[in-house]
Write an enzyme that holds these catalytic residues in place. Structure first.
Site, PDB file in Angstrom:
ATOM      1  N   ASP A 140       0.937  -1.186   0.055  1.00  0.00           N
ATOM      2  CA  ASP A 140       0.055   0.043   0.183  1.00  0.00           C
ATOM      3  C   ASP A 140       0.821   1.081  -0.085  1.00  0.00           C
ATOM      4  O   ASP A 140       2.076   1.226   0.438  1.00  0.00           O
ATOM      5  CB  ASP A 140      -1.018  -0.045   1.344  1.00  0.00           C
ATOM      6  CG  ASP A 140      -2.230   0.821   0.969  1.00  0.00           C
ATOM      7  OD1 ASP A 140      -3.194   0.150   1.022  1.00  0.00           O
ATOM      8  OD2 ASP A 140      -2.191   2.050   0.862  1.00  0.00           O
ATOM      9  N   ASP A 157       4.073   2.931  -4.328  1.00  0.00           N
ATOM     10  CA  ASP A 157       2.948   3.195  -5.443  1.00  0.00           C
ATOM     11  C   ASP A 157       2.614   2.136  -6.159  1.00  0.00           C
ATOM     12  O   ASP A 157       3.389   1.700  -6.902  1.00  0.00           O
ATOM     13  CB  ASP A 157       3.388   4.655  -5.946  1.00  0.00           C
ATOM     14  CG  ASP A 157       2.339   5.105  -6.946  1.00  0.00           C
ATOM     15  OD1 ASP A 157       1.502   4.391  -7.169  1.00  0.00           O
ATOM     16  OD2 ASP A 157       2.516   6.272  -7.617  1.00  0.00           O
ATOM     17  N   TYR A 206     -13.688   6.797 -13.280  1.00  0.00           N
ATOM     18  CA  TYR A 206     -13.826   5.439 -12.274  1.00  0.00           C
ATOM     19  C   TYR A 206     -14.599   4.370 -12.850  1.00  0.00           C
ATOM     20  O   TYR A 206     -13.808   3.267 -12.844  1.00  0.00           O
ATOM     21  CB  TYR A 206     -14.440   5.734 -10.968  1.00  0.00           C
ATOM     22  CG  TYR A 206     -14.705   4.794  -9.924  1.00  0.00           C
ATOM     23  CD1 TYR A 206     -13.548   4.424  -9.207  1.00  0.00           C
ATOM     24  CD2 TYR A 206     -16.074   3.851  -9.995  1.00  0.00           C
ATOM     25  CE1 TYR A 206     -13.940   3.554  -8.140  1.00  0.00           C
ATOM     26  CE2 TYR A 206     -16.136   2.804  -8.937  1.00  0.00           C
ATOM     27  CZ  TYR A 206     -15.073   2.670  -8.083  1.00  0.00           C
ATOM     28  OH  TYR A 206     -15.036   1.517  -7.081  1.00  0.00           O
ATOM     29  N   LYS A 236     -12.925   0.569 -13.922  1.00  0.00           N
ATOM     30  CA  LYS A 236     -13.407  -0.646 -13.600  1.00  0.00           C
ATOM     31  C   LYS A 236     -13.974  -1.540 -14.653  1.00  0.00           C
ATOM     32  O   LYS A 236     -13.719  -2.898 -14.772  1.00  0.00           O
ATOM     33  CB  LYS A 236     -14.621  -0.336 -12.553  1.00  0.00           C
ATOM     34  CG  LYS A 236     -14.178   0.285 -11.450  1.00  0.00           C
ATOM     35  CD  LYS A 236     -13.025  -0.331 -10.673  1.00  0.00           C
ATOM     36  CE  LYS A 236     -12.756   0.368  -9.248  1.00  0.00           C
ATOM     37  NZ  LYS A 236     -11.782  -0.737  -8.418  1.00  0.00           N
TER      38      LYS A 236
HETATM   39  N1  LIG Z   1     -16.036   1.296  -1.016  1.00  0.00           N
HETATM   40  C1  LIG Z   1     -16.923   0.890  -1.932  1.00  0.00           C
HETATM   41  O1  LIG Z   1     -18.126   1.276  -1.866  1.00  0.00           O
HETATM   42  C2  LIG Z   1     -16.495   0.141  -3.097  1.00  0.00           C
HETATM   43  C3  LIG Z   1     -17.629  -0.247  -4.151  1.00  0.00           C
HETATM   44  C4  LIG Z   1     -17.137  -0.963  -5.176  1.00  0.00           C
HETATM   45  C5  LIG Z   1     -15.985  -1.390  -5.380  1.00  0.00           C
HETATM   46  N2  LIG Z   1     -15.028  -0.896  -4.591  1.00  0.00           N
HETATM   47  C6  LIG Z   1     -13.629  -1.032  -4.901  1.00  0.00           C
HETATM   48  O2  LIG Z   1     -13.196  -2.006  -3.776  1.00  0.00           O
HETATM   49  C7  LIG Z   1     -11.725  -1.482  -3.863  1.00  0.00           C
HETATM   50  C8  LIG Z   1     -11.402  -1.285  -2.431  1.00  0.00           C
HETATM   51  O3  LIG Z   1     -11.971  -0.321  -1.880  1.00  0.00           O
HETATM   52  P1  LIG Z   1     -11.904   0.189  -0.529  1.00  0.00           P
HETATM   53  O4  LIG Z   1     -13.599   0.664  -0.105  1.00  0.00           O
HETATM   54  O5  LIG Z   1     -11.529  -0.602   0.450  1.00  0.00           O
HETATM   55  O6  LIG Z   1     -11.176   1.828  -0.549  1.00  0.00           O
HETATM   56  P2  LIG Z   1     -10.156   2.331   0.465  1.00  0.00           P
HETATM   57  O7  LIG Z   1      -9.989   3.612   0.172  1.00  0.00           O
HETATM   58  O8  LIG Z   1     -10.417   1.788   2.020  1.00  0.00           O
HETATM   59  O9  LIG Z   1      -8.795   1.019   0.020  1.00  0.00           O
HETATM   60  C9  LIG Z   1      -8.193   1.282  -1.172  1.00  0.00           C
HETATM   61  C10 LIG Z   1      -6.625   1.041  -0.778  1.00  0.00           C
HETATM   62  O10 LIG Z   1      -5.605   1.521  -1.801  1.00  0.00           O
HETATM   63  C11 LIG Z   1      -4.697   2.130  -1.563  1.00  0.00           C
HETATM   64  N3  LIG Z   1      -4.239   2.979  -2.480  1.00  0.00           N
HETATM   65  C12 LIG Z   1      -4.556   3.669  -3.349  1.00  0.00           C
HETATM   66  N4  LIG Z   1      -3.848   4.454  -4.285  1.00  0.00           N
HETATM   67  C13 LIG Z   1      -2.625   3.507  -4.181  1.00  0.00           C
HETATM   68  C14 LIG Z   1      -1.558   3.510  -4.796  1.00  0.00           C
HETATM   69  N5  LIG Z   1      -1.311   4.365  -5.999  1.00  0.00           N
HETATM   70  N6  LIG Z   1      -0.556   2.586  -4.466  1.00  0.00           N
HETATM   71  C15 LIG Z   1      -0.903   1.836  -3.651  1.00  0.00           C
HETATM   72  N7  LIG Z   1      -1.982   1.962  -2.678  1.00  0.00           N
HETATM   73  C16 LIG Z   1      -3.002   2.558  -3.033  1.00  0.00           C
HETATM   74  C17 LIG Z   1      -5.180   3.121  -0.415  1.00  0.00           C
HETATM   75  O11 LIG Z   1      -3.967   3.601   0.293  1.00  0.00           O
HETATM   76  C18 LIG Z   1      -6.124   2.202   0.458  1.00  0.00           C
HETATM   77  O12 LIG Z   1      -5.555   1.407   1.399  1.00  0.00           O
HETATM   78  C19 LIG Z   1     -11.261  -0.336  -4.740  1.00  0.00           C
HETATM   79  O13 LIG Z   1     -10.802  -0.911  -5.850  1.00  0.00           O
HETATM   80  C20 LIG Z   1     -12.565   0.209  -4.940  1.00  0.00           C
HETATM   81  O14 LIG Z   1     -12.770   1.047  -6.207  1.00  0.00           O
HETATM   82  C21 LIG Z   1     -15.461  -0.122  -3.369  1.00  0.00           C
END
Ligand SMILES: NC(=O)c1ccc[n+]([C@@H]2O[C@H](COP(=O)([O-])OP(=O)(O)OC[C@H]3O[C@@H](n4cnc5c(N)ncnc54)[C@H](O)[C@@H]3O)[C@@H](O)[C@H]2O)c1
Length: 247
Positions: free
Chosen positions: A36, A57, A146, A150
């Site tokens: 992360d 990253d 976004y 996806k």
């Molecule tokens: N939360 C929702 O409602 C939802 C719904 C559908 C899909 N998703 C997808 O599920 C996945 C996880 O979502 P979440 O809710 O846990 O979000 P979150 O923001 O809690 O987790 C995402 C993680 O990715 C890390 N991250 C972001 N950019 C980064 C980079 N460049 N390099 C390394 N790490 C990076 C962040 O630090 C974070 O820990 C995402 O891909 C999101 O699009 C989420």
């Protein structure tokens, strides 16, 4: 334990879904490599029995190379993502936001797949699960970049599944609907009132009348990565949305 002897590489494991998936794999005996950009990943890894944390990253090949140095992942789970409030419809999305969203959500998945696949091919075994979204199937309003990122993840999973089935590799895309928390990059820009409103909207729109829980998404992710039960599932977009796409 279902994943004893397996090494799982989780990208985006410092919060939300990635962290829940890390905990679930750990409880089933897996060795973990957690990546992360958030430095909390080091403490998260330290709290789990067989886990190492890498700050980096995910869009950068050097981060992916560091993740496989000394590890041969059997499973890649990619959850890193952003959904900035600054991006909107096409006129309302700057080129900078477009490029960043595509890089973090989609290109980073390519970078990690590109890095782990040669080892998986050599071992003739491997499972890849990307985290897409229902937005990759049916766009949500004013989230163009976004939604496109996806949709790209779904097609990336399908392409890997097709090209590498004969190498013993499965690839799929998990498509959640509303989850229990907005993503970390949005949360920072939202008030508590905004977040409560989002939950109420989800309850009103979603047929099952609630948001999805990270723990239930994690349980599904493990099922999809478990060859004993999902060994014949590849190239699929698996929707877990409480019925959202029916509306
Ligand atoms: N939360 C929702 O409602 C939802 C719904 C559908 C899909 N998703 C997808 O599920 C996945 C996880 O979502 P979440 O809710 O846990 O979000 P979150 O923001 O809690 O987790 C995402 C993680 O990715 C890390 N991250 C972001 N950019 C980064 C980079 N460049 N390099 C390394 N790490 C990076 C962040 O630090 C974070 O820990 C995402 O891909 C999101 O699009 C989420």
């Amino acid at each position: 334990m279902r994943f004893s002897g397996k090494t799982v590489l989780i990208v985006g494991a410092a919060s939300g879904l990635g962290a829940a998936v890390a905990e679930a794999f750990s409880a089933e005996g897996a060795t973990l490599v957690l990546v992360d950009r958030n430095a909390d990943i080091v403490d998260i890894a330290a709290a789990l029995p067989a886990a190492s944390g890498i700050i980096g990253d995910a869009t950068q090949p050097a981060t992916a190379s560091a993740a496989i140095a000394g590890a041969a992942p059997d499973i890649l789970f990619h959850a890193a993502g952003i959904d900035p409030l600054s991006a909107s419809d096409v006129p309302g999305t700057s080129l900078a936001d477009w490029n960043t969203i595509l890089a973090v959500n989609l290109t980073s998945a390519f970078v990690f797949a590109h890095t782990v696949l040669p080892g998986m091919i050599a071992r003739r075994a491997g499972t890849i699960l990307f985290t897409a979204s229902t937005a990759g199937i049916k766009p949500t309003p004013r989230e163009v970049a976004y939604a496109v990122s996806k949709a790209g993840l779904i097609q990336l999973a399908r392409a890997i599944a097709l090209d590498h089935a004969r190498d013993g590799i499965r690839a799929n895309a998990l498509c959640p609907g509303f989850l229990e928390s907005v993503m970390a990059d949005r949360k920072a820009a939202m008030t508590a009132h905004d977040r409560a409103e989002r939950s109420m909207n989800a309850a009103a729109i979603v047929p099952l009348q609630r948001e999805g829980r990270y723990a239930e998404m994690a349980a599904l992710a493990l099922t999809l990565c478990d060859d004993a039960v999902s060994g014949y599932v590849t190239g699929q977009a698996i929707v877990a949305d409480g019925g959202l796409l029916l509306t």
